[in-house]
Design an enzyme around this catalytic site. Sequence first.
Site, PDB file in Angstrom:
ATOM      1  N   GLU A   1      -2.387 -14.194   2.367  1.00  0.00           N
ATOM      2  CA  GLU A   1      -1.073 -14.064   2.985  1.00  0.00           C
ATOM      3  C   GLU A   1      -0.344 -15.412   2.873  1.00  0.00           C
ATOM      4  OE1 GLU A   1      -0.297 -11.066   4.315  1.00  0.00           O
ATOM      5  OE2 GLU A   1      -2.282 -10.434   3.701  1.00  0.00           O
TER       6      GLU A   1
ATOM      7  N   GLY B   1      -1.407 -13.977  -4.997  1.00  0.00           N
ATOM      8  CA  GLY B   1      -1.053 -12.852  -4.116  1.00  0.00           C
ATOM      9  C   GLY B   1      -2.230 -12.294  -3.337  1.00  0.00           C
TER      10      GLY B   1
ATOM     11  N   VAL C   1     -11.439  -0.684   5.881  1.00  0.00           N
ATOM     12  CA  VAL C   1     -12.534  -1.626   5.607  1.00  0.00           C
ATOM     13  C   VAL C   1     -12.799  -1.642   4.107  1.00  0.00           C
ATOM     14  CG1 VAL C   1     -14.925  -2.258   6.075  1.00  0.00           C
ATOM     15  CG2 VAL C   1     -13.600  -1.055   7.818  1.00  0.00           C
TER      16      VAL C   1
ATOM     17  N   GLY D   1      -5.310  -4.769  -2.423  1.00  0.00           N
ATOM     18  CA  GLY D   1      -4.384  -4.441  -3.502  1.00  0.00           C
ATOM     19  C   GLY D   1      -3.808  -3.047  -3.298  1.00  0.00           C
TER      20      GLY D   1
ATOM     21  N   ARG E   1      11.472  -0.525   7.596  1.00  0.00           N
ATOM     22  CA  ARG E   1      12.316  -1.335   8.488  1.00  0.00           C
ATOM     23  C   ARG E   1      13.742  -1.429   7.935  1.00  0.00           C
ATOM     24  NH1 ARG E   1       8.282  -6.094   9.560  1.00  0.00           N
ATOM     25  NH2 ARG E   1       8.243  -5.820   7.330  1.00  0.00           N
TER      26      ARG E   1
ATOM     27  N   VAL F   1       0.832  -1.212   0.000  1.00  0.00           N
ATOM     28  CA  VAL F   1       0.000   0.000   0.000  1.00  0.00           C
ATOM     29  C   VAL F   1       0.865   1.260   0.000  1.00  0.00           C
ATOM     30  CG1 VAL F   1      -1.835   1.255   1.217  1.00  0.00           C
ATOM     31  CG2 VAL F   1      -1.836  -1.254   1.214  1.00  0.00           C
TER      32      VAL F   1
ATOM     33  N   LYS G   1      -6.707  -2.018  10.026  1.00  0.00           N
ATOM     34  CA  LYS G   1      -7.944  -2.492  10.686  1.00  0.00           C
ATOM     35  C   LYS G   1      -7.659  -3.275  11.949  1.00  0.00           C
ATOM     36  CE  LYS G   1      -6.841  -5.541   7.280  1.00  0.00           C
ATOM     37  NZ  LYS G   1      -6.533  -5.426   5.874  1.00  0.00           N
TER      38      LYS G   1
ATOM     39  N   LYS H   1     -12.816  -5.943  10.614  1.00  0.00           N
ATOM     40  CA  LYS H   1     -13.599  -5.010   9.796  1.00  0.00           C
ATOM     41  C   LYS H   1     -15.045  -4.930  10.307  1.00  0.00           C
ATOM     42  CE  LYS H   1     -10.610  -5.902   5.843  1.00  0.00           C
ATOM     43  NZ  LYS H   1     -10.341  -6.804   4.711  1.00  0.00           N
TER      44      LYS H   1
ATOM     45  N   VAL I   1      -6.200  20.102  -2.592  1.00  0.00           N
ATOM     46  CA  VAL I   1      -6.029  20.440  -1.180  1.00  0.00           C
ATOM     47  C   VAL I   1      -6.126  21.950  -0.959  1.00  0.00           C
ATOM     48  CG1 VAL I   1      -4.288  20.470   0.675  1.00  0.00           C
ATOM     49  CG2 VAL I   1      -4.681  18.377  -0.632  1.00  0.00           C
TER      50      VAL I   1
HETATM   51  P1  NDP Z   1       3.391  -4.634   3.734  1.00  0.00           P
HETATM   52  O1  NDP Z   1       3.841  -5.728   4.613  1.00  0.00           O
HETATM   53  O2  NDP Z   1       3.459  -4.820   2.260  1.00  0.00           O
HETATM   54  O3  NDP Z   1       4.246  -3.312   4.080  1.00  0.00           O
HETATM   55  C1  NDP Z   1       4.532  -2.921   5.381  1.00  0.00           C
HETATM   56  C2  NDP Z   1       5.545  -1.763   5.318  1.00  0.00           C
HETATM   57  O4  NDP Z   1       5.719  -1.259   6.623  1.00  0.00           O
HETATM   58  C3  NDP Z   1       6.908  -2.169   4.796  1.00  0.00           C
HETATM   59  O5  NDP Z   1       7.429  -1.179   3.976  1.00  0.00           O
HETATM   60  C4  NDP Z   1       7.753  -2.289   6.060  1.00  0.00           C
HETATM   61  O6  NDP Z   1       9.099  -1.943   5.884  1.00  0.00           O
HETATM   62  C5  NDP Z   1       7.099  -1.245   6.938  1.00  0.00           C
HETATM   63  N1  NDP Z   1       7.247  -1.572   8.349  1.00  0.00           N
HETATM   64  C6  NDP Z   1       6.745  -2.619   8.999  1.00  0.00           C
HETATM   65  N2  NDP Z   1       7.119  -2.592  10.296  1.00  0.00           N
HETATM   66  C7  NDP Z   1       7.865  -1.481  10.432  1.00  0.00           C
HETATM   67  C8  NDP Z   1       8.550  -0.909  11.522  1.00  0.00           C
HETATM   68  N3  NDP Z   1       8.560  -1.477  12.732  1.00  0.00           N
HETATM   69  N4  NDP Z   1       9.221   0.254  11.325  1.00  0.00           N
HETATM   70  C9  NDP Z   1       9.248   0.826  10.108  1.00  0.00           C
HETATM   71  N5  NDP Z   1       8.608   0.320   9.027  1.00  0.00           N
HETATM   72  C10 NDP Z   1       7.940  -0.823   9.199  1.00  0.00           C
HETATM   73  O7  NDP Z   1       1.925  -4.259   4.201  1.00  0.00           O
HETATM   74  P2  NDP Z   1       0.710  -3.732   3.298  1.00  0.00           P
HETATM   75  O8  NDP Z   1       1.142  -2.560   2.518  1.00  0.00           O
HETATM   76  O9  NDP Z   1       0.071  -4.863   2.601  1.00  0.00           O
HETATM   77  O10 NDP Z   1      -0.347  -3.288   4.426  1.00  0.00           O
HETATM   78  C11 NDP Z   1      -0.168  -2.098   5.155  1.00  0.00           C
HETATM   79  C12 NDP Z   1      -1.417  -1.824   5.989  1.00  0.00           C
HETATM   80  O11 NDP Z   1      -2.503  -1.634   5.115  1.00  0.00           O
HETATM   81  C13 NDP Z   1      -1.808  -2.940   6.945  1.00  0.00           C
HETATM   82  O12 NDP Z   1      -2.350  -2.394   8.116  1.00  0.00           O
HETATM   83  C14 NDP Z   1      -2.881  -3.690   6.175  1.00  0.00           C
HETATM   84  O13 NDP Z   1      -3.781  -4.374   7.011  1.00  0.00           O
HETATM   85  C15 NDP Z   1      -3.564  -2.537   5.469  1.00  0.00           C
HETATM   86  N6  NDP Z   1      -4.302  -2.923   4.265  1.00  0.00           N
HETATM   87  C16 NDP Z   1      -3.642  -3.612   3.286  1.00  0.00           C
HETATM   88  C17 NDP Z   1      -4.311  -3.976   2.132  1.00  0.00           C
HETATM   89  C18 NDP Z   1      -3.623  -4.713   1.043  1.00  0.00           C
HETATM   90  O14 NDP Z   1      -4.281  -5.043   0.041  1.00  0.00           O
HETATM   91  N7  NDP Z   1      -2.318  -5.006   1.147  1.00  0.00           N
HETATM   92  C19 NDP Z   1      -5.740  -3.628   1.944  1.00  0.00           C
HETATM   93  C20 NDP Z   1      -6.321  -2.848   3.018  1.00  0.00           C
HETATM   94  C21 NDP Z   1      -5.598  -2.525   4.138  1.00  0.00           C
HETATM   95  P3  NDP Z   1      10.078  -2.787   4.924  1.00  0.00           P
HETATM   96  O15 NDP Z   1       9.609  -2.513   3.531  1.00  0.00           O
HETATM   97  O16 NDP Z   1      11.428  -2.266   5.190  1.00  0.00           O
HETATM   98  O17 NDP Z   1       9.894  -4.216   5.339  1.00  0.00           O
HETATM   99  N1  HSE Z   2      -6.285 -10.016   3.269  1.00  0.00           N
HETATM  100  C1  HSE Z   2      -7.277  -9.022   3.034  1.00  0.00           C
HETATM  101  C2  HSE Z   2      -8.310  -9.587   2.054  1.00  0.00           C
HETATM  102  C3  HSE Z   2      -6.625  -7.783   2.504  1.00  0.00           C
HETATM  103  O1  HSE Z   2      -8.108 -10.675   1.510  1.00  0.00           O
HETATM  104  O2  HSE Z   2      -9.339  -8.954   1.849  1.00  0.00           O
HETATM  105  C4  HSE Z   2      -7.519  -6.557   2.547  1.00  0.00           C
HETATM  106  O3  HSE Z   2      -7.855  -6.168   3.821  1.00  0.00           O
END
Ligand code: NDP
Ligand code: HSE
Length: 439
Positions: free
Chosen positions: A191, A188, A133, A307, A48, A17, A106, A206, A36
């Site tokens: 998880e 993809g 959500v 996504g 990280r 994201v 969430k 959610k 804006v």
């Molecule tokens: P990812 O695992 O792809 O990315 C997580 C990012 O956060 C990475 O860049 C990681 O760093 C960074 N990160 C994690 N822990 C730390 C830390 N302790 N300090 C600094 N940076 C950190 O997650 P997603 O993008 O898939 O999801 C992000 C959020 O969005 C989650 O809360 C998820 O539930 C929510 N979400 C995701 C959706 C999806 O389709 N993926 C849909 C709706 C919500 P690094 O790159 O260095 O590892």
């Molecule tokens: N794992 C979640 C899903 C990602 O399959 O809908 C979006 O929250």
Amino acid sequence: MPGTHPLRVALLGCGVVGTEVARGILANPIDLAARVGAPVELAGIAVRSLDAERDPAIPRELLTTDAETLVDGADVVVEVMGGIEPARTLILRALERGAAVVTANKALLAAGGPELFEAADAAGVDLLYEAAVAGAIPIVRPIRESLAGDHVRRILGIVNGTTNFVLDKMATEGVELDQAVKEAQQLGYAEADPTADVDGYDAAAKAAILASLAFHTRVALADVAREGIRAVTADDVEWAKRTGHVIKLLAVAEVLGPVDDGEISVRVHPALVPADHPLASVRGAFNAVFVEADGAGPLMFYGQGAGGRPTASAVLGDVVSAARRRLTGGKGLRESKDQRFPVLPPEAAVTRFQVRLAIADRPGVLAQVATVLADHGVSIDTVRQTSSHTHSGEGETGAATLVITTHAAREASLAATVDAVARLEPVRQIISVLRVEGA
Ligand code: NDP
Ligand code: HSE
């Protein structure tokens, strides 16, 4: 906008994201500034690992592992790192320093929402979470704002794309759950460890958020009765089809009793949905939320629930909204918290059921089963019997499958009924018990 002070956005996370949020901010500075009312500057991106491979559109010089310092200099903090810590501490830090926060997390909102909302309220800043959500689907804002003058009675949501993909695959290709989950992982959607999806934890988080919004109350993750799709078989899916249904993992939130003095039931479980219900046509990894409100009537919200780009669309909408409010000096939107509905325990939920059982196919068996249901106060809506053997001896003509659909009954009554039915001599097996929703 010459001379206008740019709004500084701190991005926490650059994964699926975060990468798309960064691209969205960096790719369209003029559009964004126009929407804006001031330039928007991506001040930095906390990650990280500084060495991890990144999308080429992400400028390396924006990356940092010092999230605290980044947060301290921001007007708007976007948290897309996920997990509980350090996301929680960083969000609280941002709010306490007067920054607006946008999050897609969430799990954190469902586990610790009240603490965060109180901090946002105390600081008078926004805490926005449209992406938390159903990804791209605008559902938080419609419930929070557009329906704020109405009374929401019920929400039925397909809010987990992975499980919808799996159930759809089982329905269209007749495959078993494990095979469909493997495919979801390869594509993809799921998880690497798909437990959060398959066992309903993601949908439960959610559901807690939707119920809190819809009923102006606080519903925690622990209040949500949860059952995933692990026990759903290809046979269940096939029988659902034969009885004019599809199986969906639903998040259900409803008020029982008066809207101002009722109780609420919030639950996640697989359910039979009539094939002609709008939710039945939600295919693949898509999400949909069906809302029933007193004034508005039925409403359906549909789209991509996951996504990078779809989710970033919702995050960026919140960034624009928070940035606009910040520019005009307005206070953040506060959460309603006026109503305190008691949340019913799982066994008190009221729903319709379809029970499928294998019985000895001989005279009087149906009457015996019907008597047990009547004795427990569970009313039968339909019964369908299908013989699987034609003849196996005098008096007993083989085995049959009995499919009983009930009228609405309490979970506890149904559970006691099923126990009693299972003890009847001609009953060979309770094959499945599924809830029926949306009928
Ligand atoms: P990812 O695992 O792809 O990315 C997580 C990012 O956060 C990475 O860049 C990681 O760093 C960074 N990160 C994690 N822990 C730390 C830390 N302790 N300090 C600094 N940076 C950190 O997650 P997603 O993008 O898939 O999801 C992000 C959020 O969005 C989650 O809360 C998820 O539930 C929510 N979400 C995701 C959706 C999806 O389709 N993926 C849909 C709706 C919500 P690094 O790159 O260095 O590892
Ligand atoms: N794992 C979640 C899903 C990602 O399959 O809908 C979006 O929250």
